[in-house]
Design a protein around this motif. Structure first.
Motif, PDB file in Angstrom:
ATOM      1  N   LEU A  45       0.830  -1.206   0.000  1.00  0.00           N
ATOM      2  CA  LEU A  45       0.000   0.000   0.000  1.00  0.00           C
ATOM      3  C   LEU A  45       0.864   1.256   0.000  1.00  0.00           C
ATOM      4  CD1 LEU A  45      -2.802  -0.982   2.562  1.00  0.00           C
ATOM      5  CD2 LEU A  45      -3.131  -0.525   0.127  1.00  0.00           C
ATOM      6  N   ASP A  46       1.859   1.292   0.883  1.00  0.00           N
ATOM      7  CA  ASP A  46       2.756   2.455   0.958  1.00  0.00           C
ATOM      8  C   ASP A  46       3.439   2.695  -0.388  1.00  0.00           C
ATOM      9  OD1 ASP A  46       2.144   2.858   3.613  1.00  0.00           O
ATOM     10  OD2 ASP A  46       3.944   1.877   4.390  1.00  0.00           O
ATOM     11  N   ASP A  47       3.921   1.619  -0.996  1.00  0.00           N
ATOM     12  CA  ASP A  47       4.626   1.745  -2.277  1.00  0.00           C
ATOM     13  C   ASP A  47       3.705   2.234  -3.389  1.00  0.00           C
ATOM     14  OD1 ASP A  47       6.844   0.790  -0.980  1.00  0.00           O
ATOM     15  OD2 ASP A  47       6.702  -1.249  -1.776  1.00  0.00           O
ATOM     16  N   THR A  48       2.401   1.996  -3.202  1.00  0.00           N
ATOM     17  CA  THR A  48       1.408   2.374  -4.212  1.00  0.00           C
ATOM     18  C   THR A  48       0.819   3.755  -3.927  1.00  0.00           C
ATOM     19  OG1 THR A  48       0.877   0.016  -4.404  1.00  0.00           O
ATOM     20  CG2 THR A  48      -0.666   1.513  -5.404  1.00  0.00           C
ATOM     21  N   GLY A  49       1.118   4.303  -2.751  1.00  0.00           N
ATOM     22  CA  GLY A  49       0.579   5.602  -2.375  1.00  0.00           C
ATOM     23  C   GLY A  49      -0.796   5.535  -1.749  1.00  0.00           C
ATOM     24  N   LEU A  50      -1.145   4.353  -1.220  1.00  0.00           N
ATOM     25  CA  LEU A  50      -2.443   4.174  -0.577  1.00  0.00           C
ATOM     26  C   LEU A  50      -2.274   3.923   0.918  1.00  0.00           C
ATOM     27  CD1 LEU A  50      -4.132   1.818  -3.215  1.00  0.00           C
ATOM     28  CD2 LEU A  50      -4.645   4.242  -2.849  1.00  0.00           C
ATOM     29  N   ALA A  51      -3.365   4.034   1.658  1.00  0.00           N
ATOM     30  CA  ALA A  51      -3.352   3.760   3.093  1.00  0.00           C
ATOM     31  C   ALA A  51      -4.604   2.976   3.452  1.00  0.00           C
ATOM     32  CB  ALA A  51      -3.307   5.063   3.895  1.00  0.00           C
ATOM     33  N   GLY A  52      -4.471   2.091   4.446  1.00  0.00           N
ATOM     34  CA  GLY A  52      -5.600   1.278   4.854  1.00  0.00           C
ATOM     35  C   GLY A  52      -5.692   1.132   6.358  1.00  0.00           C
ATOM     36  N   ALA A  53      -6.773   0.529   6.806  1.00  0.00           N
ATOM     37  CA  ALA A  53      -6.990   0.218   8.219  1.00  0.00           C
ATOM     38  C   ALA A  53      -7.085  -1.297   8.352  1.00  0.00           C
ATOM     39  CB  ALA A  53      -8.272   0.885   8.725  1.00  0.00           C
ATOM     40  N   VAL A  54      -6.767  -1.801   9.553  1.00  0.00           N
ATOM     41  CA  VAL A  54      -6.709  -3.245   9.761  1.00  0.00           C
ATOM     42  C   VAL A  54      -7.538  -3.618  10.985  1.00  0.00           C
ATOM     43  CG1 VAL A  54      -4.584  -3.107  11.153  1.00  0.00           C
ATOM     44  CG2 VAL A  54      -5.126  -5.232   9.925  1.00  0.00           C
ATOM     45  N   LYS A  55      -8.131  -4.814  10.923  1.00  0.00           N
ATOM     46  CA  LYS A  55      -8.886  -5.329  12.059  1.00  0.00           C
ATOM     47  C   LYS A  55      -8.744  -6.842  12.105  1.00  0.00           C
ATOM     48  CE  LYS A  55     -13.402  -5.603   9.647  1.00  0.00           C
ATOM     49  NZ  LYS A  55     -13.751  -7.025   9.820  1.00  0.00           N
ATOM     50  N   THR A  56      -8.940  -7.413  13.270  1.00  0.00           N
ATOM     51  CA  THR A  56      -9.026  -8.869  13.335  1.00  0.00           C
ATOM     52  C   THR A  56     -10.291  -9.299  12.616  1.00  0.00           C
ATOM     53  OG1 THR A  56     -10.284  -8.947  15.409  1.00  0.00           O
ATOM     54  CG2 THR A  56      -7.871  -8.881  15.587  1.00  0.00           C
ATOM     55  N   SER A  57     -10.250 -10.482  12.020  1.00  0.00           N
ATOM     56  CA  SER A  57     -11.444 -10.986  11.345  1.00  0.00           C
ATOM     57  C   SER A  57     -12.481 -11.488  12.344  1.00  0.00           C
ATOM     58  CB  SER A  57     -11.071 -12.124  10.401  1.00  0.00           C
ATOM     59  OG  SER A  57     -10.620 -13.251  11.138  1.00  0.00           O
ATOM     60  N   GLY A  58     -12.025 -11.719  13.581  1.00  0.00           N
ATOM     61  CA  GLY A  58     -12.879 -12.363  14.572  1.00  0.00           C
ATOM     62  C   GLY A  58     -12.683 -13.867  14.564  1.00  0.00           C
ATOM     63  N   ALA A  59     -11.959 -14.368  13.560  1.00  0.00           N
ATOM     64  CA  ALA A  59     -11.597 -15.786  13.523  1.00  0.00           C
ATOM     65  C   ALA A  59     -10.087 -15.855  13.766  1.00  0.00           C
ATOM     66  CB  ALA A  59     -12.001 -16.403  12.196  1.00  0.00           C
ATOM     67  N   LYS A  60      -9.303 -16.287  12.778  1.00  0.00           N
ATOM     68  CA  LYS A  60      -7.854 -16.414  12.973  1.00  0.00           C
ATOM     69  C   LYS A  60      -7.053 -15.484  12.081  1.00  0.00           C
ATOM     70  CE  LYS A  60      -8.081 -21.277  14.399  1.00  0.00           C
ATOM     71  NZ  LYS A  60      -7.588 -22.652  14.132  1.00  0.00           N
ATOM     72  N   GLY A  61      -7.747 -14.639  11.302  1.00  0.00           N
ATOM     73  CA  GLY A  61      -7.047 -13.814  10.340  1.00  0.00           C
ATOM     74  C   GLY A  61      -7.205 -12.328  10.582  1.00  0.00           C
ATOM     75  N   LEU A  62      -6.882 -11.557   9.541  1.00  0.00           N
ATOM     76  CA  LEU A  62      -6.991 -10.101   9.570  1.00  0.00           C
ATOM     77  C   LEU A  62      -7.667  -9.621   8.296  1.00  0.00           C
ATOM     78  CD1 LEU A  62      -3.379  -9.180  10.792  1.00  0.00           C
ATOM     79  CD2 LEU A  62      -5.482  -8.814  12.106  1.00  0.00           C
ATOM     80  N   HIS A  63      -8.319  -8.472   8.391  1.00  0.00           N
ATOM     81  CA  HIS A  63      -8.903  -7.800   7.235  1.00  0.00           C
ATOM     82  C   HIS A  63      -8.233  -6.439   7.072  1.00  0.00           C
ATOM     83  CE1 HIS A  63     -12.911 -10.109   8.092  1.00  0.00           C
ATOM     84  NE2 HIS A  63     -12.081 -10.828   7.352  1.00  0.00           N
TER      85      HIS A  63
END
Length: 314
Positions: free
Chosen positions: A150-168
């Motif tokens: 994302l940084d290399d592309t010039g974008l920014a995001g937010a992250v959260k737990t999926s509530g299972a074992k992963g991330l979104h």
């Protein structure tokens, strides 16, 4: 003592029943949690076609898309054409407290809103799935690959737990972004993250091809959904999909956030709203690259047929 009560005009029943096997929670715990976080979760759900996953006593969980005929007439709905089933689906819009409480009373544990409002997509989403076993540290490392891409592309995001074992990872996009361009950019972002460390992460859609790596799932654009921020999940202990600052990923595990703990950890904050960047325009080179990458599900279907034929002929 009765386990029934009324809130905001909604009758709540059987509140002291266990929520589901292994939940370590009652229906009351679900209602109390959703009511406590209503000012955070309702903005995430508002004006979006809503699918829920319900769990009735003695039955397997099931996804509900169509609003049932017995739903109160004050629940707002939206009709959406479902390409897969070739029919109109009448989805609920969860825009207020009493609608949320009604769903909670229906034992709707998981809340999966559409990733668009009206006809316009609002977020690019990557779903990071761990390999088998307890591999959350690997998922965190893979999330950092996505952030670097994302940084290399010039974008920014937010992250959260999926509530299972992963991330979104969610990247908000400007109004008017074309769905096919969004899908293409999602594929390209996953591919760029994979290229940073192909020993850790993979975009392989077929499970047997992932070789113990974290799967960067780029297939959520379009009609797919993911569990909303703050949504409980039907998993042991009833965990919650919880927003995190990027720098906090190493300090937590998904089981830290449950219907018993999440509201208290939020205090007066709304980290999903606070950490979400402003909507962004997708870079043309990202979109262009993505249009050269085959759609994962289609590619996997053809590859599955090829492999099945090879096995028959072998």
């Amino acid at each position: 003592m009765t386990s029934d009560e009324t809130r905001d005009g909604v009758s709540l029943t059987n509140l002291d029943q266990p929520l589901f096997d292994g939940s370590n929670a009652t229906k009351r715990d679900l209602v109390d949690y959703l009511d406590a976080v209503r000012d955070r979760i309702i903005p995430v759900l508002r004006d979006r076609a809503l699918s829920v996953i319900r769990v009735r006593p003695g039955q397997a969980p099931f996804m509900q898309k169509n609003v049932p005929k017995y739903a109160p007439d004050w629940i707002r709905t939206v009709s959406v054409w479902a390409e897969a089933s070739h029919r109109q689906v009448s989805y609920a819009l969860c825009d207020d407290r009493r609608t949320l409480l009604w769903f909670a009373n229906q034992r709707a544990v998981e809340y999966h809103p559409a990733l668009f409002r009206g006809e316009h997509p609002t977020h690019l989403v990557l779903d990071l799935d761990p390999p088998e076993g307890d591999a959350f540290p690997q998922v965190v490392q893979a999330a950092r690959l996505v952030r670097q891409a994302l940084d290399d592309t010039g974008l920014a995001g937010a992250v959260k737990t999926s509530g299972a074992k992963g991330l979104h990872v969610f990247v908000p996009v400007v109004a008017g972004t074309a769905m096919d361009d969004l899908a293409a950019a999602t594929r390209a972002l996953a591919a760029r993250a994979e290229r940073v460390d192909p020993a850790l992460a993979t975009t392989a859609f077929i499970r047997e091809d992932r070789e113990g790596k974290v799967f960067l799932d780029s297939t959520r654009a379009g009609g797919a959904t993911v569990a909303a921020a703050y949504s409980p999940r039907i998993r042991p202990g009833t965990p919650v999909s919880f927003p995190l600052a990027w720098e906090d990923l190493d300090r937590v595990v998904p089981s830290d956030f449950t219907v018993h703990t999440a509201a208290r950890l939020l205090a007066d904050g709304d980290p999903w709203a606070e950490l979400m960047p402003e909507p962004q325009r997708l870079p043309a080179d990202l979109v262009e690259e993505g249009h050269t990458i085959p759609i994962a599900r289609v590619q996997a279907m053809h590859e599955g047929k090829r492999r099945a034929k090879a096995r028959r002929e072998g």
